[in-house]
Scaffold this motif. Structure first.
Motif, mmCIF file in Angstrom:
data_model
loop_
_atom_site.group_PDB
_atom_site.id
_atom_site.type_symbol
_atom_site.label_atom_id
_atom_site.label_comp_id
_atom_site.label_asym_id
_atom_site.label_seq_id
_atom_site.Cartn_x
_atom_site.Cartn_y
_atom_site.Cartn_z
ATOM 1 N N ASP A 1 30.865 41.336 47.344
ATOM 2 C CA ASP A 1 29.549 41.355 46.699
ATOM 3 C C ASP A 1 28.459 41.256 47.752
ATOM 4 O O ASP A 1 28.724 41.001 48.934
ATOM 5 C CB ASP A 1 29.426 40.236 45.659
ATOM 6 C CG ASP A 1 29.456 38.842 46.268
ATOM 7 O OD1 ASP A 1 28.703 38.581 47.224
ATOM 8 O OD2 ASP A 1 30.231 37.994 45.782
ATOM 9 N N ASP A 2 27.211 41.485 47.317
ATOM 10 C CA ASP A 2 26.079 41.449 48.242
ATOM 11 C C ASP A 2 25.218 40.206 48.029
ATOM 12 O O ASP A 2 24.018 40.202 48.326
ATOM 13 C CB ASP A 2 25.218 42.710 48.065
ATOM 14 C CG ASP A 2 24.568 42.788 46.683
ATOM 15 O OD1 ASP A 2 24.972 41.998 45.790
ATOM 16 O OD2 ASP A 2 23.665 43.619 46.498
ATOM 17 N N GLY A 3 25.819 39.158 47.489
ATOM 18 C CA GLY A 3 25.099 37.913 47.236
ATOM 19 C C GLY A 3 24.828 37.133 48.508
ATOM 20 O O GLY A 3 25.038 37.621 49.626
ATOM 21 N N PRO A 4 24.390 35.900 48.355
ATOM 22 C CA PRO A 4 24.061 35.077 49.523
ATOM 23 C C PRO A 4 25.280 34.623 50.314
ATOM 24 O O PRO A 4 25.134 34.062 51.410
ATOM 25 C CB PRO A 4 23.317 33.883 48.912
ATOM 26 C CG PRO A 4 23.847 33.792 47.507
ATOM 27 C CD PRO A 4 24.088 35.207 47.090
ATOM 28 N N GLY A 5 26.460 34.829 49.781
ATOM 29 C CA GLY A 5 27.668 34.416 50.496
ATOM 30 C C GLY A 5 27.982 32.949 50.266
ATOM 31 O O GLY A 5 27.319 32.255 49.488
#
Length: 321
Positions: A258-262
């Protein structure tokens, strides 16, 4: 099974040694018989007669090998496979040699122990959730009754909202506890592809931009199990602020990026711990990844958080073969 254990059984060394000795003796006797029968009835007739006799003797040895080795091993393998799939099966009733009898006894005992442990976990979780639902429901009902009154101060209202929120959270956690226990039971054997779930995934997560690679790659998990795994991971990504998720299927593997904050370095070792979450305000229970890990473990798979330049990246490895 106790009656079978009292029967005499040859040792594996005796069976194998007897088979080798029998083969050697047949060969020697054949040469000797051919030497003396040849001049009497003709070498061609003698050879034909010896071939028939040796064939019959070899068939007897083969039958003993099948009965003492192949049959009990095949029966034990079939029983173990049925237990692994969660299907009812009768334990084998023939154990062949002494070593196979001990091995079969150990396997049967292990299977029975594992089944009883899984049953105890299910019973315990069902009992706990059942016993706790009543007082939690009572707390919820009492809170709602108090909320209908008009004599509460602002401070009392804040405390009441906290009580109602805590009761809702407990209800959610109890439901999740049951889901975790059910995930340990192997009920999703089979195969499926991401293409089987694409429309469903997009409908259930309309706010996520899904990128699917290898959608026609067959994964060794039934659609019912793959649906649970993917839904939990997509929900986890959405709760943590991701807008795009890539699902990449390869032989025996599934990667979810995913491209979230990690995930911070301090939390990476705790993401699979029960009840650990950084999104509790968004409704997270901290059990989604635990459910995924338990379900995959029950089917021989494994999930891990792997390093990624952006967002969070999970890799699922399925058993091959």
């Amino acid at each position: 099974m106790a009656g079978l254990r009292r029967k005499w059984r040859p040792s594996l060394g005796f069976v194998l040694g007897g088979g080798l000795v029998g083969t050697l003796v047949l060969s020697l006797l054949g040469l000797i018989a051919l030497r003396y029968l040849g001049p009497e009835i003709g070498f061609r007739n003698a050879a034909g007669l010896l071939a028939v006799l040796i064939g019959c003797a070899t068939a007897v040895l083969g039958y003993l090998m099948v009965r003492l080795l192949l049959r009990p091993i095949s029966a034990l393998a079939a029983y173990s496979g049925a237990v692994e799939l969660g299907h009812p099966a009768e334990p084998p009733d023939h154990f062949g040699t002494q070593e196979l009898s001990r091995l079969a006894g150990s396997v049967l005992s292990m299977a029975d122990t594992l089944q009883r442990r899984e049953a105890s976990i299910r019973v315990f979780s069902d009992h706990v959730t059942h016993e706790l639902k009543t007082p939690v429901t009572a707390i919820r009902a009492a809170g709602e009754l108090l909320a209908e009154g008009n004599a509460l101060t602002d401070q009392d209202c804040m405390l009441l909202q906290q009580i109602l929120g805590a009761s809702d959270q407990m209800q959610t956690q109890l439901g999740t506890l049951n889901s975790v226990a059910k995930a340990r039971v192997p009920e999703h054997h089979g195969a499926a592809t991401l293409n089987n779930l694409t429309d469903e995934m997009r409908a259930s997560c309309p706010k996520l931009d899904l990128i699917i690679e290898g959608g026609d790659q067959t994964l060794p998990l039934a659609a019912s199990g793959l649906r649970i795994v993917v839904r939990q991971l997509l929900d986890n990504a959405h709760r943590h602020g991701a807008g795009q998720v890539a699902l990449i299927a390869k032989p025996g593997r599934l990667v979810i990026q995913d491209d979230g904050p990690g995930i911070s370095d301090g939390n990476r070792d705790r993401v699979f711990n029960p009840f650990f979450t950084t999104a509790r305000e968004e409704g997270g229970t901290g059990m989604g990844l635990t459910i995924v890990a338990n379900l995959l473990s029950a089917h021989g798979g494994h999930i891990a958080l792997i390093p990624s330049d952006t967002g969070a990246c999970f890799e699922i490895v399925f058993p091959m073969g």
